[in-house]
Design an enzyme around this catalytic site. Sequence first.
Site, PDB file in Angstrom:
ATOM      1  CD  GLU A   1      -3.095  -0.917   2.126  1.00  8.35           C
ATOM      2  OE1 GLU A   1      -3.240   0.182   2.692  1.00  8.35           O
ATOM      3  OE2 GLU A   1      -3.893  -1.867   2.275  1.00  8.35           O
TER       4      GLU A   1
ATOM      5  CD  GLU B   1      -3.503  -5.861   3.933  1.00  9.66           C
ATOM      6  OE1 GLU B   1      -4.348  -5.048   4.348  1.00  9.66           O
ATOM      7  OE2 GLU B   1      -2.276  -5.670   3.991  1.00  9.66           O
TER       8      GLU B   1
HETATM    9  C1  GCO Z   1      -3.182  -1.492   5.693  1.00 12.33           C
HETATM   10  C2  GCO Z   1      -2.608  -2.768   5.900  1.00 12.33           C
HETATM   11  C3  GCO Z   1      -2.867  -3.436   7.133  1.00 12.33           C
HETATM   12  C4  GCO Z   1      -4.069  -2.963   7.941  1.00 12.33           C
HETATM   13  C5  GCO Z   1      -5.368  -3.478   7.405  1.00 12.33           C
HETATM   14  C6  GCO Z   1      -6.603  -3.062   8.202  1.00 12.33           C
HETATM   15  O1  GCO Z   1      -3.586  -1.289   4.628  1.00 12.33           O
HETATM   16  O2  GCO Z   1      -3.265  -0.678   6.558  1.00 12.33           O
HETATM   17  O3  GCO Z   1      -1.940  -3.362   4.909  1.00 12.33           O
HETATM   18  O4  GCO Z   1      -1.663  -3.119   7.753  1.00 12.33           O
HETATM   19  O5  GCO Z   1      -3.932  -3.315   9.251  1.00 12.33           O
HETATM   20  O6  GCO Z   1      -5.543  -3.028   6.117  1.00 12.33           O
HETATM   21  O7  GCO Z   1      -6.758  -1.694   8.212  1.00 12.33           O
END
Ligand code: GCO
Length: 481
Positions: free
Chosen positions: A200, A388
Amino acid sequence: MPHRISRRTFATLAAATAAAAGTPSVHAAAPGNPATDRTFPKDFLWGSATASYQVEGAVNEDGRGTTVWDTFAHTAGKTHNGDTGDVATDSYHRYPEDIAIMKDLGLKTCRFSIAWSRIFPTGTGQPNQKGIDHYRKFAEALLAAGIQPYCTLYHWDLPQLLEDKGGWQNRDTAVAFADYAGYVASKLGDVLHNYMTMNEISTFIELGYGNGLHAPGLQLSRGKLAQARHHAVLGHGLAVQAIRAHSKPGTKVGSAENLSAITPVYNAPEHVAAARKAIQEENAGYLNVMRTGKYTDRYLAQLGADAPKFTSEEMRAIGSPLDFQGINIYQPAFVRASNNADGYEMVANPASYPHMFSPWLFIGPETLYWTPKLACEVWGIKEMYITENGCSSDDKVAADGQIYDSDRVMYLKNYLTSLQRAVSEGVPVKGYFCWSLLDNYEWADGYEKRFGITYVDFATQKRTPKLSSHFYKNLISTGAL
Ligand code: GCO
């Protein structure tokens, strides 16, 4: 404490030139009857995802260097309750127990991240053998359990010493990241065959350097932010090249990006066409440039004098071909057709729109159909993973000691139904990583927002599978919804 409501609602300063509308579908129809078949392919890769700072703890052990998240979390007022990742789920020590949980679930794969500062405590220079040893033991334990490691090289825990030299504002950070990535590939290539460069980029740049809600907590001007964004995607591209240069044939390289999850507001041809334009322009500074090696005219025009400085060689690196694309998807970004110059408009959700326990996590299962489908069509992606997906709940332990997270089961069931629809229509999604295996450190939200399918009692570190874990286990074993 500011909430992360704005977290995935970043706009990437997209602008006017319309991108290819009506791109033909690249997918052949899959066999079977998509309307009635509710099964996933037998070889579908079911997994879970975690990240180093969110689970490892052990922040002062075995030579690990300080990171921007250590600094940020220890700064008063930055995180909910002042929570830090100092201990988290203590997975640096308890990983054998975590792997046993994965094995019991029947997981085929595990996505985890390597902490850069365990390998290079100061970001560059002298490597730390204990860091390599730890991740080797971890990967070997996964392989012994029949679980394929998918490794993310950067999940936001930048070595603090690099931040002190400007962090992602400094082009040298991109080069340092590639050196670190190549080093890991050269040392662990026998046990790690699948890499994601970064997690991300859009989130750590927009929140870390844009609105300051995440580490390092800066609020840069538009031009400086655009340059930091450029250095981050450049770091990704250089790392792809470095991993390839240091790994054996058969190694796969991709990324895990949180794109603006463009979803037509409803299924009508004009909104779908609008969504095709939007997915490129709304992700112009991130996934679109990573997939194409070009900033769109609209993006550059909108930034004007604030546009990033770049060379054609950098753009070629940024667009380095990938073996797969990972996307992290939580909430939909609705789009509708418009007669404006863009041909689309984003739809802001009204206050009454339902969300999960995190206020930013609007519920829109159909995004797991539309976003992979549109992304694969528009960018010609042949192998995609949902790296994710999951949700936060206000989990409580019931009198019988169990956790009945029916809201998470609802969320997963509906999102996965949409994903199954996409897969059955031939969208090349090959696997799904549930966020997360365990409740963990949810960044600025601390430990209040639980995302695990396994409950963690943070006082004792006891792990208890939630109802959603039983749901997931059943889905993995039957392959059917
Ligand atoms: C993000 C991540 C995770 C988060 C999940 C929940 O995008 O922040 O990759 O680290 O914990 O997405 O918010």
